[in-house]
Design an enzyme around this catalytic site. Structure first.
Site, PDB file in Angstrom:
ATOM      1  N   ARG A  16     122.209  16.863  78.015  1.00 49.15           N
ATOM      2  CA  ARG A  16     121.178  17.878  78.260  1.00 49.15           C
ATOM      3  C   ARG A  16     119.854  17.495  77.602  1.00 49.15           C
ATOM      4  O   ARG A  16     118.800  17.510  78.219  1.00 49.15           O
ATOM      5  CB  ARG A  16     121.631  19.238  77.723  1.00 49.15           C
ATOM      6  CG  ARG A  16     120.601  20.322  78.020  1.00 49.15           C
ATOM      7  CD  ARG A  16     120.822  21.596  77.252  1.00 49.15           C
ATOM      8  NE  ARG A  16     120.593  21.479  75.822  1.00 49.15           N
ATOM      9  CZ  ARG A  16     119.381  21.407  75.231  1.00 49.15           C
ATOM     10  NH1 ARG A  16     118.287  21.420  75.967  1.00 49.15           N
ATOM     11  NH2 ARG A  16     119.276  21.320  73.933  1.00 49.15           N
ATOM     12  N   HIS A 217     120.890  22.599  64.517  1.00 47.76           N
ATOM     13  CA  HIS A 217     120.423  21.722  65.602  1.00 47.76           C
ATOM     14  C   HIS A 217     119.239  20.944  65.031  1.00 47.76           C
ATOM     15  O   HIS A 217     118.173  21.507  64.795  1.00 47.76           O
ATOM     16  CB  HIS A 217     120.005  22.591  66.793  1.00 47.76           C
ATOM     17  CG  HIS A 217     119.471  21.821  67.958  1.00 47.76           C
ATOM     18  ND1 HIS A 217     120.270  21.469  69.036  1.00 47.76           N
ATOM     19  CD2 HIS A 217     118.244  21.320  68.231  1.00 47.76           C
ATOM     20  CE1 HIS A 217     119.545  20.787  69.917  1.00 47.76           C
ATOM     21  NE2 HIS A 217     118.300  20.686  69.453  1.00 47.76           N
ATOM     22  N   HIS A 219     116.658  17.444  64.580  1.00 49.86           N
ATOM     23  CA  HIS A 219     116.008  16.281  65.205  1.00 49.86           C
ATOM     24  C   HIS A 219     115.623  15.265  64.133  1.00 49.86           C
ATOM     25  O   HIS A 219     115.297  15.629  63.012  1.00 49.86           O
ATOM     26  CB  HIS A 219     114.781  16.720  66.012  1.00 49.86           C
ATOM     27  CG  HIS A 219     115.150  17.343  67.322  1.00 49.86           C
ATOM     28  ND1 HIS A 219     115.164  16.639  68.497  1.00 49.86           N
ATOM     29  CD2 HIS A 219     115.571  18.590  67.629  1.00 49.86           C
ATOM     30  CE1 HIS A 219     115.560  17.429  69.483  1.00 49.86           C
ATOM     31  NE2 HIS A 219     115.805  18.627  68.990  1.00 49.86           N
ATOM     32  N   CYS A 250     112.468  17.840  72.751  1.00 52.59           N
ATOM     33  CA  CYS A 250     111.941  18.923  73.578  1.00 52.59           C
ATOM     34  C   CYS A 250     110.671  18.445  74.260  1.00 52.59           C
ATOM     35  O   CYS A 250     109.754  17.952  73.604  1.00 52.59           O
ATOM     36  CB  CYS A 250     111.628  20.134  72.707  1.00 52.59           C
ATOM     37  SG  CYS A 250     110.719  21.407  73.587  1.00 52.59           S
ATOM     38  N   ASN A 261     117.671  13.949  68.866  1.00 54.91           N
ATOM     39  CA  ASN A 261     118.563  14.730  68.013  1.00 54.91           C
ATOM     40  C   ASN A 261     119.226  13.837  66.989  1.00 54.91           C
ATOM     41  O   ASN A 261     119.291  12.616  67.150  1.00 54.91           O
ATOM     42  CB  ASN A 261     119.694  15.311  68.872  1.00 54.91           C
ATOM     43  CG  ASN A 261     119.304  16.602  69.514  1.00 54.91           C
ATOM     44  OD1 ASN A 261     118.386  16.605  70.311  1.00 54.91           O
ATOM     45  ND2 ASN A 261     119.991  17.678  69.158  1.00 54.91           N
TER      46      ASN A 261
END
Lengths: 312, 312
Positions: A16, A217, A219, A250, A261
């Site tokens: 994703r 989450h 990065h 993003c 990520n």
């Protein structure tokens, strides 16, 4: 290190995150090849596509085709992201997906405007609309993501109070329609987190809601993802998103450089060597990391896929 | 986090590590351009060259020429590495260097054989010969490096007792010629360290010698360098080697993939955002990171040079 969890769950975000962020077109068949390889590594949850506007995110124009091509694997849930009712209804009719309800709200209003063109109230209203749909469709409400929870490239510092405020608002809305509190995913959308910020935000959330399940989450845009994950684990956090080979970013975050990520196989290796169970097959993950590079056609930032397991 | 040091000292190893490891020839003028740029970042100690056999390490064949080209900068010590008397005597007559005595012994005998073709006794004898020279030339004995202190690609696990044994042997030899105990640099030569191994080795050394000054030399081959440095800082370690842009690697370590040191600017950024002083100019370091890529002619692994400072 007394709070290190015995086991963590890594949720794979690479397809994703990566296919939304990569510039070049990636063939649907190649996406499927990577997703199915990931499904053989022990990962229990793989985020495959986003149901978003293909004019804004061209890499996700084939989301339905990807879902149609998925082959079910025992014990593996294929998931998807959506940000509004339209996306949710597309996901509902796509085959092979596990439909867990999720919402995303931004702790930074400025980023919310850039990412979804929603102010604070519109952001919450969209989350409320989704929750109403989840209640109506009897879809479990599994996760609420607080974006920009550690800082924002547009707004700068994001006060811990803003994160608390967004969580409180989501929990109130969920309660209002009879939904149980979801996992709260604290997203370092623009890579502002440091161990200190992780500790401040996780600590404040825990103080207020000791029983909420938290996920991170992270990065690695500024090289801090592993140290932030470690700090999270030291604080007892046991759920992490990660992306194979460090894919991702993003599209609306104004990142400089690689924005991926935290790398799944690097995180899994750290856990394996720290006595923290992940249930993952490291060799298979390393192979997936190399496959991800083949699929996107350029080197990706994860280290362990080349640096490798320790073998003598 | 109570033991986090208020200030750490970062010793720049990029030129020495990088120019020994890079495959392509790098012009002496380019090496000098990078070294002088580094000298403008607040770094107080920059390792510039190795005086080693140019047949084994061709990238260091111009070591004397590099030294001749150095321009002194106030408050900056240009250092060099040597592994035997011949190298030391070359360094002694090279201009612009600060001559601090150092020795390197391997905690893994197998690696010692591969790296220097010395067994355990020969390794110590070489260190003793150097210490005698330092005493004779009134050169301060500044540093003893314990190579492969956290594991070895050839031997596998390296017992903590082997590290303790090597330190004890070096300290005994130093005492025997009237030299004070040096800083002990624990080198993760082949990137086996994890936070757990850092904690075990640093803890054992501290238990035995509470007053020894420790330094960590970390490689990011498997993505663990930052988390290992963080663990070191949590344990109060306040000296770190690092390499601009993550340059470097031991030519005799049988590394897979990128083998570079912990990246100077990423480490400095972590410190800056964690309230740990480094005395370094982050913007100038980021520029040096990008210059290092220009000089070696390919991307280097550090993240912050692209991901950047937080600026709104």
């Amino acid at each position: 290190m007394s709070q290190l969890p015995a086991r963590i769950e890594i949720r794979e975000e690479g397809p994703r995150e990566g296919f939304q962020f990569e510039r070049g077109p990636i063939a649907t068949a190649d996406k499927l090849r990577l997703i199915q390889a990931l499904a053989g590594t022990g990962l229990k949850r793989i985020q495959t596509v986003s149901f978003v506007d293909p004019r804004r995110v061209p890499g996700m124009a084939d989301a339905e085709m990807v879902c149609q091509g998925l082959r079910d694997v025992d014990g593996v849930a294929f998931g998807a992201l959506w940000l509004n009712a339209k996306g949710f209804l597309r996901a509902l009719v796509a085959p092979h997906l596990t439909i867990d309800g999720s919402v995303s709200v931004s702790a930074s209003e400025v980023f919310g405007k850039r990412n979804q063109n929603r102010d604070r109230e519109e952001d919450l209203a969209a989350a409320a609309a989704l929750m109403a749909l989840y209640a109506e469709h009897r879809v479990p409400f599994a996760r609420a993501t607080i974006m920009a929870a550690f800082g924002c490239n547009f707004q700068g510092e994001v006060p811990v109070a803003a994160v608390i405020d967004r969580i409180a608002a989501v929990l109130a809305l969920a309660g209002g329609v009879g939904l149980a509190p979801p996992v709260i995913s604290l997203a370092d959308t623009m890579a502002w987190a440091t161990p200190r910020r992780i500790s401040a935000v996780v600590g404040a959330v825990r103080d207020k809601w000791p029983d909420l399940e938290l996920s991170l989450h992270l990065h690695d845009t500024r090289g801090m993802a592993m140290v932030n994950a470690w700090e999270g684990m030291r604080l007892g956090v046991a759920r992490f998103d990660a992306a194979i080979a460090g894919l991702g970013g993003c599209p609306f975050g104004k990142h400089a450089g690689a924005a991926g990520n935290i790398c799944t196989e690097d995180l899994a290796l750290l856990c394996a060597e720290s006595g923290i169970e992940t249930g993952l097959d490291l060799e298979a993950l390393m192979a997936c990391g190399r496959l991800a590079e083949e699929v996107v056609g350029h080197p990706l930032p994860g280290r362990a896929k080349q640096g490798g397991l320790l073998a003598v």
